[in-house]
Scaffold this motif. Structure first.
Motif, mmCIF file in Angstrom:
data_model
loop_
_atom_site.group_PDB
_atom_site.id
_atom_site.type_symbol
_atom_site.label_atom_id
_atom_site.label_comp_id
_atom_site.label_asym_id
_atom_site.label_seq_id
_atom_site.Cartn_x
_atom_site.Cartn_y
_atom_site.Cartn_z
ATOM 1 N N ILE B 59 0.735 -1.096 -0.144
ATOM 2 C CA ILE B 59 -0.118 -0.220 -0.080
ATOM 3 C C ILE B 59 0.923 1.566 0.028
ATOM 4 O O ILE B 59 2.080 1.128 0.570
ATOM 5 N N TYR B 60 0.375 2.413 -0.614
ATOM 6 C CA TYR B 60 0.988 3.361 -0.670
ATOM 7 C C TYR B 60 0.235 4.753 -0.269
ATOM 8 O O TYR B 60 -0.832 4.930 -0.412
ATOM 9 N N ALA B 61 1.129 5.811 0.060
ATOM 10 C CA ALA B 61 0.255 7.152 0.448
ATOM 11 C C ALA B 61 -0.066 7.702 -0.940
ATOM 12 O O ALA B 61 0.657 7.450 -1.851
ATOM 13 N N ASP B 62 -0.839 8.417 -1.019
ATOM 14 C CA ASP B 62 -1.332 9.064 -2.155
ATOM 15 C C ASP B 62 -0.305 10.017 -2.864
ATOM 16 O O ASP B 62 -0.114 9.967 -3.963
ATOM 17 N N SER B 63 0.684 10.780 -1.884
ATOM 18 C CA SER B 63 1.669 11.492 -2.346
ATOM 19 C C SER B 63 2.790 10.709 -3.388
ATOM 20 O O SER B 63 3.529 11.632 -3.729
ATOM 21 N N VAL B 64 2.825 9.327 -3.216
ATOM 22 C CA VAL B 64 3.958 8.564 -3.711
ATOM 23 C C VAL B 64 3.326 7.463 -4.708
ATOM 24 O O VAL B 64 4.136 6.865 -5.485
ATOM 25 N N ARG B 65 2.209 7.200 -4.796
ATOM 26 C CA ARG B 65 1.683 6.402 -5.409
ATOM 27 C C ARG B 65 1.818 6.442 -6.845
ATOM 28 O O ARG B 65 1.424 7.676 -7.428
ATOM 29 N N GLY B 66 2.341 5.338 -7.710
ATOM 30 C CA GLY B 66 2.751 5.637 -9.029
ATOM 31 C C GLY B 66 4.192 6.009 -9.557
ATOM 32 O O GLY B 66 4.684 6.156 -10.369
ATOM 33 N N ARG B 67 4.729 6.457 -8.187
ATOM 34 C CA ARG B 67 6.346 6.919 -8.354
ATOM 35 C C ARG B 67 7.238 6.181 -7.674
ATOM 36 O O ARG B 67 8.205 5.851 -7.843
ATOM 37 N N PHE B 68 6.671 5.451 -6.415
ATOM 38 C CA PHE B 68 7.724 4.932 -5.656
ATOM 39 C C PHE B 68 7.036 3.388 -5.609
ATOM 40 O O PHE B 68 5.877 3.019 -5.950
ATOM 41 N N ALA B 69 7.797 2.415 -5.428
ATOM 42 C CA ALA B 69 7.533 0.898 -5.360
ATOM 43 C C ALA B 69 8.278 0.109 -4.293
ATOM 44 O O ALA B 69 9.457 0.428 -4.126
ATOM 45 N N ILE B 70 7.573 -0.357 -3.447
ATOM 46 C CA ILE B 70 8.248 -0.985 -2.261
ATOM 47 C C ILE B 70 8.252 -2.544 -2.658
ATOM 48 O O ILE B 70 7.356 -3.194 -3.247
ATOM 49 N N SER B 71 9.348 -3.314 -2.213
ATOM 50 C CA SER B 71 9.355 -4.635 -2.345
ATOM 51 C C SER B 71 10.525 -5.289 -1.381
ATOM 52 O O SER B 71 10.955 -4.531 -0.362
ATOM 53 N N ARG B 72 10.464 -6.595 -1.262
ATOM 54 C CA ARG B 72 11.159 -7.168 -0.145
ATOM 55 C C ARG B 72 11.921 -8.636 -0.599
ATOM 56 O O ARG B 72 11.240 -9.123 -1.486
ATOM 57 N N GLN B 82 11.938 1.885 -4.356
ATOM 58 C CA GLN B 82 12.531 2.403 -5.344
ATOM 59 C C GLN B 82 11.520 3.672 -5.497
ATOM 60 O O GLN B 82 10.489 3.577 -5.611
ATOM 61 N N MET B 83 12.155 4.695 -5.885
ATOM 62 C CA MET B 83 11.707 6.130 -5.819
ATOM 63 C C MET B 83 11.985 6.698 -7.152
ATOM 64 O O MET B 83 13.367 6.906 -7.276
ATOM 65 N N ASN B 84 11.113 7.182 -7.832
ATOM 66 C CA ASN B 84 11.255 7.519 -8.931
ATOM 67 C C ASN B 84 10.458 9.230 -9.293
ATOM 68 O O ASN B 84 9.689 9.349 -8.375
ATOM 69 N N ARG B 85 10.828 9.866 -10.334
ATOM 70 C CA ARG B 85 10.332 11.193 -10.596
ATOM 71 C C ARG B 85 10.060 11.963 -9.387
ATOM 72 O O ARG B 85 9.362 12.539 -8.729
ATOM 73 N N LEU B 86 11.521 12.172 -8.689
ATOM 74 C CA LEU B 86 11.601 12.640 -7.304
ATOM 75 C C LEU B 86 11.311 14.147 -7.363
ATOM 76 O O LEU B 86 11.627 14.673 -8.296
ATOM 77 N N THR B 87 10.659 14.668 -6.377
ATOM 78 C CA THR B 87 10.576 16.226 -6.342
ATOM 79 C C THR B 87 11.200 16.569 -5.056
ATOM 80 O O THR B 87 11.437 15.997 -4.227
ATOM 81 N N SER B 88 11.151 18.012 -4.874
ATOM 82 C CA SER B 88 11.786 18.577 -3.691
ATOM 83 C C SER B 88 10.889 18.200 -2.536
ATOM 84 O O SER B 88 11.417 18.130 -1.194
ATOM 85 N N ASP B 89 9.472 17.824 -2.573
ATOM 86 C CA ASP B 89 8.739 17.537 -1.639
ATOM 87 C C ASP B 89 9.189 16.127 -1.104
ATOM 88 O O ASP B 89 8.565 15.631 0.108
ATOM 89 N N ASP B 90 9.909 15.419 -1.734
ATOM 90 C CA ASP B 90 10.331 14.146 -1.444
ATOM 91 C C ASP B 90 11.700 14.144 -0.431
ATOM 92 O O ASP B 90 12.121 13.183 0.140
ATOM 93 N N THR B 91 12.217 15.333 -0.255
ATOM 94 C CA THR B 91 13.429 15.612 0.569
ATOM 95 C C THR B 91 12.931 15.268 2.084
ATOM 96 O O THR B 91 12.026 15.813 2.432
ATOM 97 N N ALA B 92 13.677 14.277 2.781
ATOM 98 C CA ALA B 92 13.233 13.873 4.069
ATOM 99 C C ALA B 92 14.177 12.761 4.554
ATOM 100 O O ALA B 92 15.018 12.261 3.699
ATOM 101 N N VAL B 93 14.252 12.457 5.824
ATOM 102 C CA VAL B 93 14.860 11.473 6.250
ATOM 103 C C VAL B 93 13.764 10.089 6.219
ATOM 104 O O VAL B 93 12.531 10.270 6.597
ATOM 105 N N TYR B 94 14.280 9.113 5.545
ATOM 106 C CA TYR B 94 13.347 8.016 5.203
ATOM 107 C C TYR B 94 13.710 6.738 6.335
ATOM 108 O O TYR B 94 14.661 6.502 6.288
ATOM 109 N N HIS B 95 12.871 6.485 7.320
ATOM 110 C CA HIS B 95 13.036 5.341 8.198
ATOM 111 C C HIS B 95 12.360 4.138 7.572
ATOM 112 O O HIS B 95 11.034 4.289 7.261
#
Lengths: 109, 116
Positions: B59-72, B82-95
């Protein structure tokens, strides 16, 4: 998926009680009751202090309590202590997504 | 001891891509859902994505759906973002975080900066 609404800040003197509200839509709070609260100190990772609406993990002082009614969850800190000064976040999992509150800074006067 | 260790962050230009990794240890990895939660500097927590234990449900947040893909990869005890089509709004620490109907363990995070 807008953030749950929390007050930006609350404050109280040592020994007092403060309440932090967390308000969302009916979609944000479901019958799953997966509402949790996190305490975060500057530069640290969040720590869970409440889960399943009102359960405390072992080691969390009983001055932290919580409840939920309708579309609002609440965290109560009773007998405020200086070490309670931190940021607090509510979190809900209604089934299809996870949503956090915007965070509340608790200041101990 | 449960440990979650993120890697893969860095500086990327707007429109670019990055792949984050989360290496887990100290628990039965395939039995637990793993989430990514991000925090922008000086801002609050934002849930990004989640994947269940066997990797079949995401499942994905609306803000990243279609751009990010999680896998294991349960053979490697690792979750990826996997993060694609990154924008300045994606700047963050990812935990990366372990989910048991709440987040009981958090990694220290990896910083992603999107800037030209």
């Amino acid at each position: 998926q807008s953030a749950l609404t929390q007050p930006r800040s609350v404050s109280g003197s040592p020994g007092q009680s403060v309440t932090i509200s967390c308000t969302g839509t009916s979609s944000d709070f479901s019958d799953y009751n997966y509402v949790s609260w996190y305490q975060q100190y500057p530069g640290k990772t969040p720590k869970v202090i409440i889960y399943d609406v009102n359960k405390r993990p072992s080691g969390v002082p009983d001055r932290f309590s919580a409840s939920k009614s309708g579309n609002t969850a609440s965290l109560i800190i009773s007998g405020l202590q200086t070490e309670d000064e931190a940021d607090y976040y509510c979190c809900s999992y209604p089934g299809a997504y996870v949503i956090f509150g915007g965070g509340t800074k608790v200041t101990v006067l | 001891e449960v440990q979650l260790l993120e890697s893969g962050g860095g500086l990327v230009q707007p429109g670019g891509s990055l792949r984050l990794s989360c290496a887990a240890s100290g628990f039965t990895f395939s039995s637990h859902a793993i989430n990514w939660v991000r925090q922008s500097p000086g801002r609050g927590l934002e849930w990004v994505s989640a994947i269940n234990g066997n990797g079949q449900s995401t499942i994905y947040a609306d803000s990243v759906r279609g751009r990010f893909a999680i896998s294991r990869d349960n053979s490697k005890n690792t979750v990826y973002l996997q993060m694609n089509r990154l924008t300045s709004d994606d700047t963050a620490v990812y935990h990366c975080t372990r989910w048991i109907n709440y987040y009981d363990y958090w990694g220290q995070g990896t910083l992603v900066t999107v800037s030209s």
